[in-house]
Design a protein around this motif. Structure first.
Motif, PDB file in Angstrom:
ATOM      1  N   MET A 105       0.909  -1.188  -0.103  1.00 11.61           N
ATOM      2  CA  MET A 105       0.106   0.055  -0.153  1.00 11.61           C
ATOM      3  C   MET A 105       0.778   1.179  -0.018  1.00 11.61           C
ATOM      4  N   TYR A 106       2.046   1.103   0.401  1.00 12.93           N
ATOM      5  CA  TYR A 106       2.903   2.360   0.331  1.00 12.93           C
ATOM      6  C   TYR A 106       3.489   2.987  -0.865  1.00 12.93           C
ATOM      7  N   THR A 107       3.050   1.905  -1.903  1.00  9.41           N
ATOM      8  CA  THR A 107       3.197   2.264  -3.298  1.00  9.41           C
ATOM      9  C   THR A 107       2.276   3.626  -3.796  1.00  9.41           C
ATOM     10  N   GLY A 108       0.835   3.356  -3.244  1.00  9.75           N
ATOM     11  CA  GLY A 108       0.046   4.551  -3.302  1.00  9.75           C
ATOM     12  C   GLY A 108       0.217   5.793  -2.745  1.00  9.75           C
ATOM     13  N   VAL A 109       0.606   5.439  -1.584  1.00 11.66           N
ATOM     14  CA  VAL A 109       1.019   6.440  -0.595  1.00 11.66           C
ATOM     15  C   VAL A 109       2.230   7.516  -1.203  1.00 11.66           C
ATOM     16  N   SER A 110       3.203   6.805  -1.703  1.00  9.05           N
ATOM     17  CA  SER A 110       4.181   7.563  -2.387  1.00  9.05           C
ATOM     18  C   SER A 110       3.965   8.298  -3.641  1.00  9.05           C
ATOM     19  N   VAL A 111       3.158   7.821  -4.460  1.00 13.73           N
ATOM     20  CA  VAL A 111       2.470   8.500  -5.512  1.00 13.73           C
ATOM     21  C   VAL A 111       1.654   9.763  -5.110  1.00 13.73           C
ATOM     22  N   ASN A 112       0.735   9.511  -4.179  1.00 13.03           N
ATOM     23  CA  ASN A 112      -0.009  10.616  -3.544  1.00 13.03           C
ATOM     24  C   ASN A 112       0.780  11.911  -2.861  1.00 13.03           C
ATOM     25  N   ILE A 113       1.939  11.485  -2.187  1.00 16.46           N
ATOM     26  CA  ILE A 113       2.868  12.422  -1.762  1.00 16.46           C
ATOM     27  C   ILE A 113       3.678  13.230  -2.844  1.00 16.46           C
ATOM     28  N   ASP A 114       3.793  12.592  -3.953  1.00 15.84           N
ATOM     29  CA  ASP A 114       4.512  13.360  -5.162  1.00 15.84           C
ATOM     30  C   ASP A 114       3.453  14.073  -5.653  1.00 15.84           C
ATOM     31  N   ILE A 115       2.305  13.511  -5.875  1.00 13.75           N
ATOM     32  CA  ILE A 115       1.329  14.724  -6.501  1.00 13.75           C
ATOM     33  C   ILE A 115       1.140  15.775  -5.769  1.00 13.75           C
ATOM     34  N   TYR A 137       8.404   3.355  -9.224  1.00 13.32           N
ATOM     35  CA  TYR A 137       7.905   3.080  -7.755  1.00 13.32           C
ATOM     36  C   TYR A 137       7.736   1.638  -7.252  1.00 13.32           C
ATOM     37  N   LEU A 138       7.465   0.682  -8.323  1.00 12.20           N
ATOM     38  CA  LEU A 138       7.376  -0.554  -7.932  1.00 12.20           C
ATOM     39  C   LEU A 138       8.572  -1.250  -7.922  1.00 12.20           C
ATOM     40  N   LEU A 139       9.757  -0.875  -8.613  1.00 10.26           N
ATOM     41  CA  LEU A 139      11.006  -1.241  -8.675  1.00 10.26           C
ATOM     42  C   LEU A 139      11.550  -0.908  -7.165  1.00 10.26           C
ATOM     43  N   GLY A 140      11.324   0.140  -6.596  1.00 17.05           N
ATOM     44  CA  GLY A 140      11.874   0.527  -5.332  1.00 17.05           C
ATOM     45  C   GLY A 140      11.171  -0.250  -4.347  1.00 17.05           C
ATOM     46  N   ASP A 141       9.943  -0.493  -4.462  1.00 20.19           N
ATOM     47  CA  ASP A 141       9.227  -1.203  -3.573  1.00 20.19           C
ATOM     48  C   ASP A 141       9.630  -2.838  -3.635  1.00 20.19           C
ATOM     49  N   ALA A 142      10.138  -3.328  -4.794  1.00 19.11           N
ATOM     50  CA  ALA A 142      10.492  -4.652  -4.796  1.00 19.11           C
ATOM     51  C   ALA A 142      11.664  -4.627  -3.825  1.00 19.11           C
ATOM     52  N   LEU A 143      12.544  -3.741  -3.550  1.00 17.46           N
ATOM     53  CA  LEU A 143      13.512  -4.099  -2.647  1.00 17.46           C
ATOM     54  C   LEU A 143      12.895  -4.082  -1.233  1.00 17.46           C
ATOM     55  N   ARG A 144      11.976  -3.408  -0.942  1.00 15.00           N
ATOM     56  CA  ARG A 144      11.304  -3.324   0.350  1.00 15.00           C
ATOM     57  C   ARG A 144      10.912  -4.765   0.548  1.00 15.00           C
ATOM     58  N   TYR A 145      10.056  -5.419  -0.424  1.00 13.99           N
ATOM     59  CA  TYR A 145       9.622  -6.784  -0.222  1.00 13.99           C
ATOM     60  C   TYR A 145      10.717  -7.737   0.059  1.00 13.99           C
ATOM     61  N   THR A 146      11.640  -7.559  -0.771  1.00 14.94           N
ATOM     62  CA  THR A 146      12.872  -8.636  -0.617  1.00 14.94           C
ATOM     63  C   THR A 146      13.468  -8.409   0.727  1.00 14.94           C
TER      64      THR A 146
END
Length: 285
Positions: A105-115, A137-146
């Motif tokens: 869900m933090y992907t959507g939060v990051s998008v909203n902050i940049d907007i 955004y998704l590539l950066g979050d992939a690191l968090r998932y890993t």
């Protein structure tokens, strides 16, 4: 040759040779347009740099999963499986799925902050592949998932978790989880919310309203066969149930082909439905 004169404080300035200036602009070779891969990787690197400069963001992929694993293992292990050591064999893959899915869900939060900050207006004006900002955004979050997966498995091994599938089964389970959560599937839902809603708090609130029923009404913590029949009908067809069963089976050394197929099918469905909707909202934002 065309010349231009202008005045400043009533004085004439020296003539400007517009033809030479135009010729210079025309003859200079423009830099090639960056490829979609390079721009996506650039935005992905930007997301990683944000984690580097604000390392507190990693609390949700370290402290939160560890806290969940310890609480559920030692609070409910004895009552549900006879002992925490027995219960952790069942619950760890489920909590791994739950933790990674919640992080999406933090992907959507990051998008909203940049907007809200106006950064997206700059992104949309650049001569780049439009979806590259989203993919970044998704590539950066992939690191968090890993990182979350590695932390969970390390703590689980210390607590007594022993995957019968060995390294191959564990890697296969994590790969399936990453595909479901990152590979343009589950994260697109929260990205859509990030574009639709006006504040990051709204994005988090709506996301939690969706995530909590999906994760708790599943087989993450208990076998659905102990539930009422009407509830089993929902739980057995939940995408989280299929994903948790697939990851659990792979780590246990089995090959749950049906559950793996269902998980990939759900991922494809999320991509087909929410991917175009998200990009349409992004282009109209």
């Amino acid at each position: 040759m065309t010349t231009v004169t202008s005045t400043e404080d009533g004085k004439e300035l020296a003539p400007v040779r517009t033809e030479s200036l135009a010729a210079l602009l025309v003859t200079r070779e423009r830099p090639p347009r960056p490829s979609s891969l390079s721009t996506s990787l650039t935005f992905g690197w930007r997301a990683i740099l944000k984690i580097k400069h604000v390392p507190e963001q990693l609390f949700d992929v370290t402290a939160f999963p560890i806290m969940n694993l310890l609480m559920f293992t030692y609070l409910f292990g004895g009552a549900l499986a006879g002992s925490p050591s027995e219960y952790i064999q069942f619950v760890l893959p489920g909590i791994l799925v739950m933790s990674v899915v919640m992080i999406t869900m933090y992907t959507g939060v990051s998008v909203n902050i940049d907007i809200e900050k106006g950064v997206f207006d700059r992104f949309r004006s650049l001569p780049i592949w439009r979806p590259s900002a989203m993919v970044g955004y998704l590539l950066g979050d992939a690191l968090r998932y890993t990182i979350a997966s590695a932390v969970m498995l390390t703590v689980g091994l210390a607590l007594g978790y022993r995957p019968d599938g060995g390294i191959g089964g564990v890697l296969a389970g994590i790969a399936l989880l990453l595909v479901f959560s990152f590979s343009f599937a589950f994260s697109w839902i929260w990205t859509m919310f990030g574009l639709m809603l006006r504040t990051e708090k709204s994005v988090m609130s709506v996301s939690m309203m969706v995530i909590f029923p999906l994760t708790f009404l599943s087989n993450v913590f208990v076998d659905p066969r102990t539930m009422p029949g009407w509830l089993q009908a929902f739980v057995n067809n939940s995408p989280i149930t299929h994903l948790a069963a697939a990851v659990r089976g792979l780590m246990a050394g089995d090959w749950p082909a049906g559950e793996v197929a269902w998980s990939l099918g759900w991922a494809g469905l999320f991509l087909l439905v929410f991917g175009p909707v998200t990009m349409r909202l992004y282009n109209r934002k």
